[in-house]
Design an enzyme around this catalytic site. Structure first.
Site, PDB file in Angstrom:
ATOM      1  N   VAL A  91     -14.693  -6.664  -0.497  1.00  0.00           N
ATOM      2  CA  VAL A  91     -14.844  -5.375  -0.617  1.00  0.00           C
ATOM      3  C   VAL A  91     -13.849  -4.237   0.263  1.00  0.00           C
ATOM      4  CG1 VAL A  91     -17.306  -5.821  -1.621  1.00  0.00           C
ATOM      5  CG2 VAL A  91     -16.946  -5.148   0.873  1.00  0.00           C
ATOM      6  N   GLU A 162      -6.042 -11.641   3.805  1.00  0.00           N
ATOM      7  CA  GLU A 162      -5.135 -11.885   3.022  1.00  0.00           C
ATOM      8  C   GLU A 162      -3.875 -10.878   3.294  1.00  0.00           C
ATOM      9  OE1 GLU A 162      -4.958 -13.768   0.310  1.00  0.00           O
ATOM     10  OE2 GLU A 162      -2.914 -12.880   0.487  1.00  0.00           O
ATOM     11  N   CYS A 277      -3.645  -0.008   3.457  1.00  0.00           N
ATOM     12  CA  CYS A 277      -3.693  -0.839   4.662  1.00  0.00           C
ATOM     13  C   CYS A 277      -3.339  -0.330   6.102  1.00  0.00           C
ATOM     14  CB  CYS A 277      -3.264  -2.459   4.448  1.00  0.00           C
ATOM     15  SG  CYS A 277      -4.300  -3.122   3.364  1.00  0.00           S
ATOM     16  N   PHE A 278      -2.002   0.011   6.155  1.00  0.00           N
ATOM     17  CA  PHE A 278      -1.307   0.339   7.123  1.00  0.00           C
ATOM     18  C   PHE A 278      -1.787   1.398   8.136  1.00  0.00           C
ATOM     19  CE2 PHE A 278       3.356  -0.950   6.176  1.00  0.00           C
ATOM     20  CZ  PHE A 278       2.989  -2.386   6.161  1.00  0.00           C
ATOM     21  N   GLN A 279      -2.447   2.539   7.516  1.00  0.00           N
ATOM     22  CA  GLN A 279      -2.936   3.591   8.354  1.00  0.00           C
ATOM     23  C   GLN A 279      -4.306   2.991   8.796  1.00  0.00           C
ATOM     24  OE1 GLN A 279      -2.244   7.616   7.666  1.00  0.00           O
ATOM     25  NE2 GLN A 279      -4.293   8.204   7.461  1.00  0.00           N
TER      26      GLN A 279
HETATM   27  C1  UDX Z   1     -10.087  -4.256  -0.009  1.00  0.00           C
HETATM   28  C2  UDX Z   1     -10.015  -3.568   1.486  1.00  0.00           C
HETATM   29  O1  UDX Z   1      -9.784  -2.305   1.604  1.00  0.00           O
HETATM   30  C3  UDX Z   1      -8.958  -4.459   2.245  1.00  0.00           C
HETATM   31  O2  UDX Z   1      -9.294  -4.185   3.647  1.00  0.00           O
HETATM   32  C4  UDX Z   1      -9.302  -6.011   2.134  1.00  0.00           C
HETATM   33  O3  UDX Z   1      -8.185  -6.479   2.994  1.00  0.00           O
HETATM   34  C5  UDX Z   1      -9.404  -6.546   1.131  1.00  0.00           C
HETATM   35  O4  UDX Z   1     -10.473  -5.649   0.056  1.00  0.00           O
HETATM   36  P1  UDX Z   1      -8.657  -3.635  -2.296  1.00  0.00           P
HETATM   37  O5  UDX Z   1      -9.119  -4.872  -2.898  1.00  0.00           O
HETATM   38  O6  UDX Z   1      -7.269  -3.183  -2.236  1.00  0.00           O
HETATM   39  O7  UDX Z   1      -8.742  -3.988  -0.759  1.00  0.00           O
HETATM   40  O8  UDX Z   1      -9.900  -2.525  -2.244  1.00  0.00           O
HETATM   41  P2  UDX Z   1     -10.354  -2.258  -3.715  1.00  0.00           P
HETATM   42  O9  UDX Z   1      -9.336  -2.096  -4.737  1.00  0.00           O
HETATM   43  O10 UDX Z   1     -11.001  -0.822  -3.516  1.00  0.00           O
HETATM   44  O11 UDX Z   1     -11.489  -3.319  -4.050  1.00  0.00           O
HETATM   45  C6  UDX Z   1     -12.730  -3.091  -3.529  1.00  0.00           C
HETATM   46  C7  UDX Z   1     -13.667  -3.564  -4.734  1.00  0.00           C
HETATM   47  O12 UDX Z   1     -15.047  -3.839  -3.986  1.00  0.00           O
HETATM   48  C8  UDX Z   1     -13.912  -2.351  -5.489  1.00  0.00           C
HETATM   49  O13 UDX Z   1     -13.924  -2.692  -6.847  1.00  0.00           O
HETATM   50  C9  UDX Z   1     -15.622  -2.087  -5.374  1.00  0.00           C
HETATM   51  O14 UDX Z   1     -16.240  -1.723  -6.632  1.00  0.00           O
HETATM   52  C10 UDX Z   1     -16.252  -3.211  -4.904  1.00  0.00           C
HETATM   53  N1  UDX Z   1     -17.346  -3.320  -4.206  1.00  0.00           N
HETATM   54  C11 UDX Z   1     -17.316  -2.356  -2.981  1.00  0.00           C
HETATM   55  C12 UDX Z   1     -18.427  -3.925  -4.774  1.00  0.00           C
HETATM   56  O15 UDX Z   1     -18.572  -4.791  -5.442  1.00  0.00           O
HETATM   57  N2  UDX Z   1     -19.529  -3.862  -3.934  1.00  0.00           N
HETATM   58  C13 UDX Z   1     -19.895  -3.328  -2.825  1.00  0.00           C
HETATM   59  O16 UDX Z   1     -20.683  -3.168  -2.084  1.00  0.00           O
HETATM   60  C14 UDX Z   1     -18.500  -2.452  -2.282  1.00  0.00           C
HETATM   61  C1  UDX Z   2       1.031  -4.390   3.516  1.00  0.00           C
HETATM   62  C2  UDX Z   2       1.511  -5.756   4.038  1.00  0.00           C
HETATM   63  O1  UDX Z   2       2.704  -5.958   4.019  1.00  0.00           O
HETATM   64  C3  UDX Z   2       0.608  -6.939   3.837  1.00  0.00           C
HETATM   65  O2  UDX Z   2       0.947  -8.183   4.629  1.00  0.00           O
HETATM   66  C4  UDX Z   2      -0.982  -6.553   3.925  1.00  0.00           C
HETATM   67  O3  UDX Z   2      -1.510  -7.735   3.323  1.00  0.00           O
HETATM   68  C5  UDX Z   2      -1.132  -5.319   3.264  1.00  0.00           C
HETATM   69  O4  UDX Z   2      -0.589  -4.232   3.740  1.00  0.00           O
HETATM   70  P1  UDX Z   2       1.423  -3.285   1.042  1.00  0.00           P
HETATM   71  O5  UDX Z   2       0.737  -2.175   1.635  1.00  0.00           O
HETATM   72  O6  UDX Z   2       0.608  -3.619  -0.196  1.00  0.00           O
HETATM   73  O7  UDX Z   2       1.292  -4.677   2.162  1.00  0.00           O
HETATM   74  O8  UDX Z   2       2.867  -2.990   0.991  1.00  0.00           O
HETATM   75  P2  UDX Z   2       4.079  -3.107   1.819  1.00  0.00           P
HETATM   76  O9  UDX Z   2       5.167  -3.510   1.044  1.00  0.00           O
HETATM   77  O10 UDX Z   2       3.748  -3.450   3.251  1.00  0.00           O
HETATM   78  O11 UDX Z   2       4.639  -1.442   1.884  1.00  0.00           O
HETATM   79  C6  UDX Z   2       3.688  -0.449   2.680  1.00  0.00           C
HETATM   80  C7  UDX Z   2       4.519   0.837   2.694  1.00  0.00           C
HETATM   81  O12 UDX Z   2       5.633   0.799   3.410  1.00  0.00           O
HETATM   82  C8  UDX Z   2       5.035   1.276   1.352  1.00  0.00           C
HETATM   83  O13 UDX Z   2       4.499   2.400   1.268  1.00  0.00           O
HETATM   84  C9  UDX Z   2       6.255   0.942   1.538  1.00  0.00           C
HETATM   85  O14 UDX Z   2       7.092   1.844   0.530  1.00  0.00           O
HETATM   86  C10 UDX Z   2       6.610   1.270   2.922  1.00  0.00           C
HETATM   87  N1  UDX Z   2       7.826   0.590   3.315  1.00  0.00           N
HETATM   88  C11 UDX Z   2       7.907  -0.782   3.576  1.00  0.00           C
HETATM   89  C12 UDX Z   2       8.872   1.372   3.770  1.00  0.00           C
HETATM   90  O15 UDX Z   2       8.772   2.839   3.750  1.00  0.00           O
HETATM   91  N2  UDX Z   2       9.985   0.687   4.261  1.00  0.00           N
HETATM   92  C13 UDX Z   2      10.142  -0.572   4.455  1.00  0.00           C
HETATM   93  O16 UDX Z   2      11.177  -1.083   4.831  1.00  0.00           O
HETATM   94  C14 UDX Z   2       8.910  -1.471   3.913  1.00  0.00           C
END
Ligand code: UDX
Ligand code: UDX
Length: 475
Positions: A91, A162, A277-279
């Site tokens: 979640v 992940e 994720c990053f921020q």
């Molecule tokens: C999330 C987290 O942000 C990240 O830190 C983690 O690594 C993986 O899970 P993401 O899958 O991208 O990442 O989030 P999101 O797309 O928002 O999915 C979370 C889901 O959980 C939503 O669909 C939400 O409805 C669900 N949820 C949330 C539940 O089913 N039960 C809850 O109590 C809260």
């Molecule tokens: C990141 C991590 O890579 C992944 O391992 C973790 O599980 C979740 O967070 P994600 O945020 O999905 O994944 O994408 P990523 O490819 O890492 O890019 C993040 C942001 O950085 C994007 O906005 C991308 O455009 C930017 N970015 C990336 C740059 O501006 N320059 C680069 O050289 C690489």
């Protein structure tokens, strides 16, 4: 005991694709992904695979293969928990918007709710796997909730962060650089770790599966994201210096990336990193460091965020100053709204912040993104609370056709690096724009020579302007 039933709570960008691949690669395991959001589950079950709630290249094929065979999407959370021997928690853990740690700490309320639900429902032993990225020592909080409210069943908590990146999720899941599993160092802990190793080793080579203690695993995920983001902020910091000195950030990146100690990846200068994720993870790291009184450590990592905010603002400011210090009433076309290419995810996308700044300057923004829905863009702007929802709708119009978005615009801004932008008929775009026609390439993807020849005034992030070199030459 070999795991036969897996349940995953959270059918988001992480839970959905991850479980789809586990189901694809482990046909003997029944995988049920549950979510409280009914609309989302309905979309995962949609007959038309182009309607899945997450856009990821190759995901439709994986879902097509496994769905209905051993992959199920459901809102019946209790039932799936009860049936499973292994439960993934995936979640969301947003940054807290209230109280202690506001704006920094991860909000763990959904995680706690999940833990309480698992505790209430479970009648047999369970392995609970943290898939969500969590602050260090969350596992022990989950364990304490499970043990104090449960029905006397045994729980083992594993951390299995992940590392997939959006846009390449399926590729990353099929062939991960590593799978990290943290668990207790007791005999029960080791048995639980082994159960999860057995799942992954059905397709991941054993040497790529790393096991550690729980806290190392939790901290490794935050650290990996902090290091990656730091590289982007480092190259972005240099991009500004390049623009002033006449150097070209792409040339600098190439030159330093060939040093095998530095390496070529994650050195692409941009309008600023986004994504869920990053921020969030860096803020979380900063908060944890502060909690332990490690102020220098906290300040060090916080600078990565400060630099990123600066990069986004700088891009918007440059558009305003280049367009003769006013964009009021001027149409500015945005190519791209997603935080990177090949995803429909917009969380923390630089486009949102650049749009917000330009709307403050009374620009008329015309946005096009190949995968992001109109309502999502409005929701992103509304979320900032800068102005009313009505005003956002007046200031931003969303187009389904890129040529229409660019028509009569004073400037085109490239916010996402979608491949198709390179292939557009740029002459057609030029002919239909106001003159002089400006392009602000926040991703450095367009063909500068071609655009200059067509007559565009082309600005690329991190590339020194001709004037900078002339100023230097005159000194
Ligand atoms: C999330 C987290 O942000 C990240 O830190 C983690 O690594 C993986 O899970 P993401 O899958 O991208 O990442 O989030 P999101 O797309 O928002 O999915 C979370 C889901 O959980 C939503 O669909 C939400 O409805 C669900 N949820 C949330 C539940 O089913 N039960 C809850 O109590 C809260
Ligand atoms: C990141 C991590 O890579 C992944 O391992 C973790 O599980 C979740 O967070 P994600 O945020 O999905 O994944 O994408 P990523 O490819 O890492 O890019 C993040 C942001 O950085 C994007 O906005 C991308 O455009 C930017 N970015 C990336 C740059 O501006 N320059 C680069 O050289 C690489």
């Amino acid at each position: 005991m070999a795991v036969k039933h897996i349940c995953c709570i959270g059918a988001g960008y992480v839970g959905g694709p991850t479980m789809a691949v586990i189901a694809q690669k482990c046909p003997d395991i029944k995988v049920t992904v549950v979510d409280i959001n009914e609309k989302r589950i309905a979309a995962w079950n949609h007959e038309d695979l182009s309607k899945l709630p997450v856009y990821e290249p190759g995901l439709d094929e994986v879902v097509k293969e496994a769905r209905g065979r051993n992959l199920f999407f459901s809102t019946e959370v209790d039932k799936a928990i009860e049936e499973a021997e292994m439960i993934f928690i995936s979640v969301n853990t947003p940054t807290k918007t209230y109280g202690k740690g506001k704006g920094m700490a991860a909000d763990l309320k959904y995680i706690e709710l999940c833990a309480r639900q698992i505790a209430r429902v479970s009648k047999s032993d369970k392995i609970v796997v943290e898939k969500s990225t969590l602050p260090v020592r969350t596992a022990s909080a989950i364990k304490s909730i499970l043990e104090n409210t449960g029905n006397n069943v045994n729980f083992q908590i594993l951390s299995n962060p992940e590392f997939l990146a959006e846009g390449t999720a399926i590729q990353d899941l099929h062939a991960p650089d590593r799978v990290l599993i943290g668990g207790e160092t007791s005999a029960e802990g080791e048995r639980a770790i082994q159960e999860l190793v057995d799942v992954y080793s059905q397709w991941v080579p054993k040497e790529n599966i790393l096991t550690t203690n729980v806290w190392s695993s939790e901290l490794s995920k935050l650290t990996a994201n902090a290091f990656l983001a730091q590289r982007v902020s480092s190259i972005n910091a240099l991009s500004e210096l390049c623009e002033k000195t006449g150097a070209d950030v792409n040339e600098v990146a190439k030159a330093i990336g060939m040093d095998s100690r530095i390496g070529p990846k994650f050195l692409k200068s941009s309008v600023g990193f986004g994504g869920s994720c990053f921020q969030k993870d860096i803020l979380n790291l900063v908060y944890i460091a502060k909690t332990y009184g490690l102020n220098e450590v906290a300040d060090y990592w916080e600078q990565v965020i400060i630099m990123n905010d600066h990069q986004k603002r700088r891009f918007a400011n440059n558009i305003v100053s280049t367009l003769y210090n006013t964009v009021s009433g001027k149409k500015i076309a945005f190519l791209g709204w997603a935080f990177k290419k090949d995803t429909n995810d917009t969380r923390e996308s630089a486009a949102i912040y650049v749009a917000d700044d330009l709307l403050n300057e009374q620009a008329q923004i015309a946005a096009f993104d190949p995968k992001v829905e109109e309502e999502q863009m409005y929701a992103d702007l509304d979320y900032l609370n800068t102005r009313s929802s009505d005003e956002n709708r007046k200031g931003l119009s969303v187009f389904k056709d890129p040529y229409e978005a660019c028509k009569d615009a004073h400037a085109v801004a490239v916010l996402t690096e979608w491949e198709e932008f390179k292939e557009y008929d740029w002459k057609r775009i030029y002919d239909n724009m106001q003159k002089p026609a400006f392009v602000f390439d926040g991703r450095g993807i367009l063909d500068k020579k071609l655009l200059n020849n067509l007559g565009f005034v082309y600005y690329r992030i991190g590339e020194g302007a001709q004037e900078a070199m002339e100023v230097q030459a005159s000194h």
